[in-house]
Scaffold this active site. Structure first.
Site, short mmCIF file in Angstrom:
data_model
loop_
_atom_site.label_atom_id
_atom_site.label_comp_id
_atom_site.label_asym_id
_atom_site.label_seq_id
_atom_site.Cartn_x
_atom_site.Cartn_y
_atom_site.Cartn_z
CB SER A 161 -24.26 23.85 2.87
OG SER A 161 -24.51 25.32 2.53
CB THR B 201 -18.42 23.92 0.81
OG1 THR B 201 -18.12 22.21 0.82
CG2 THR B 201 -17.23 24.54 0.86
CB THR C 256 -18.60 22.71 3.66
OG1 THR C 256 -19.57 21.79 3.60
CG2 THR C 256 -18.17 21.62 3.91
NE ARG D 82 -19.89 13.39 2.86
CZ ARG D 82 -19.73 13.77 1.76
NH1 ARG D 82 -19.70 15.29 3.39
NH2 ARG D 82 -19.62 14.61 1.17
CB VAL D 83 -14.37 13.13 6.70
CG1 VAL D 83 -13.77 14.19 6.34
CG2 VAL D 83 -14.76 12.90 8.17
N GLY D 84 -15.73 14.98 4.40
CA GLY D 84 -16.46 14.82 2.66
C GLY D 84 -15.09 16.43 2.09
CG ASP D 85 -14.92 18.48 -0.83
OD1 ASP D 85 -16.33 18.60 -0.33
OD2 ASP D 85 -14.69 19.37 -1.54
CB THR E 131 -18.42 24.15 -3.37
OG1 THR E 131 -19.43 23.86 -2.79
CG2 THR E 131 -18.89 25.01 -5.33
N GLY E 132 -19.50 20.98 -3.97
CA GLY E 132 -20.78 19.74 -4.38
C GLY E 132 -19.76 18.56 -3.35
N GLY F 48 -18.07 15.96 -2.16
CA GLY F 48 -17.33 15.71 -1.86
C GLY F 48 -16.24 13.87 -2.42
N1 GLY Z 1 -18.43 20.23 -0.12
C1 GLY Z 1 -18.93 19.28 1.05
C2 GLY Z 1 -18.98 17.99 1.55
O1 GLY Z 1 -19.25 16.85 0.03
O2 GLY Z 1 -18.73 17.70 2.39
#
Ligand code: GLY
Length: 316
Positions: free
Chosen positions: A78, A178, A196, A206-209, A229-230, A232
């Site tokens: 990940s 993450t 991550t 796609r971009v996460g948090d 984590t989790g 995003g």
């Molecule tokens: N927490 C990582 C993501 O959602 O990309």
């Protein structure tokens, strides 16, 4: 920082809830550095970060070095090299750093670079900007000497090819997600890093948090730091890590702050949560906290030279 100083700082203008720390909860020696990381891959990250501190490195050096460990580890699916790709088979990376002066750097949707956390630090230290994305981030990395490599390993390619046949949606927590590394050095200063490859088989682009300052990571050296984590998308919608730090500013205990940040998500879903979010936090006095939606999250804490994994029970 003495307890009364912390209370003075944290209570400004806010009615604090009755969860301020008691004297016996205070970390006994402010000169003990501590390192708090997400998941089991936080253990080797903590070890490396600790060595950096022991050798006189800064808290930022330590957080970066820690995050680089899973980035380089092909079995960490990940993060970084060997991270599971998006639906088109591209490994795209998100990372950020924040230091104790409130400086921040971030990269998102970065491809072909093994250590996005180091590129994020370069953005922080060598540009006027906070965030670079995609092709611009890659060009910036290459111009600063980062080698270009293929991040897709044989194993992650095989996993992606298998996934393509069925196209079952994978949630981020299914692949451990993450790595965040929070560091408090011997002076009590706080820094953090977060990295991550994001949600496995996500939409291209796609971009996460994790690269979003305030979502995946936030550091306020007066109050504390937090990381997520989790899933995003839900962390972004609640500005999760910033929220945890602001709740600590209001007097919430670090774990209560993490739980309250999760509550903001839980309430919106009326109890139907088929995803994981977890937070870790360090308060300025060295007290740590963590909470997760579902059982299964674990964090690695290195304190007084001991590095241990802690399993956390879910709040629902
Ligand atoms: N927490 C990582 C993501 O959602 O990309």
């Amino acid at each position: 920082m003495k307890r009364r100083d912390f209370l003075k700082t944290s209570a400004i203008g806010i009615t604090a809830p009755s969860i301020l720390m008691s004297d016996d909860e205070i970390k006994p020696n402010m000169n003990d550095p501590l390192i708090l990381s997400t998941w089991e891959h936080g253990l080797p990250a903590n070890d490396v970060a600790w060595k950096v501190l022991q050798n006189g490195g800064s808290a930022m050096d330590a957080a970066e070095a820690g995050a680089k460990v899973p980035e380089a580890d092909p079995t960490s699916t990940s993060v970084g090299f060997g991270g599971l790709p998006d639906e088109q088979g591209n490994v795209t990376l998100d990372a950020c750093v924040m230091d104790s002066d409130g400086n921040a750097g971030s990269v998102a949707f970065l491809q072909n670079i093994k250590h996005p956390v180091s590129v994020a630090r370069k953005v922080m230290e060598e540009t006027k900007h906070v965030m670079l994305v995609g092709e611009g981030a890659r060009q910036f990395a290459v111009s600063h000497g980062f080698e270009e490599i293929d991040l897709l390993t044989d194993e992650s390619k095989m996993a992606w090819e298998k996934w393509k046949k069925k196209r079952r949606e994978m949630m981020p927590h299914e692949t451990h997600d993450t790595i965040s590394v929070l560091v408090q050095d011997k002076n009590g200063d706080l820094t953090g890093a977060c990295t991550t490859s994001g949600w496995a088989y996500k939409m291209h682009g796609r971009v996460g948090d994790s690269p979003i300052i305030g979502a995946g990571l936030f550091v306020d050296n007066e109050i504390g730091c937090a990381a997520a984590t989790g899933l995003g998308e839900e962390v972004i919608k609640t500005t999760g890590s910033f929220l945890v730090v602001e709740l600590m500013r209001q007097g919430y205990d670090p774990t209560a702050a993490c739980e309250e940040a999760l509550n903001r998500v839980i309430k919106k879903h009326n109890g139907n949560l088929d995803f994981q979010i977890a937070y870790i936090a360090i308060r300025k006095d060295g007290k740590i906290g963590s909470a997760c939606i579902k059982d299964g999250f674990e964090y690695a804490l290195l304190q007084k030279g001991k590095n241990n994994l802690h399993k956390i029970k879910g709040t629902i």
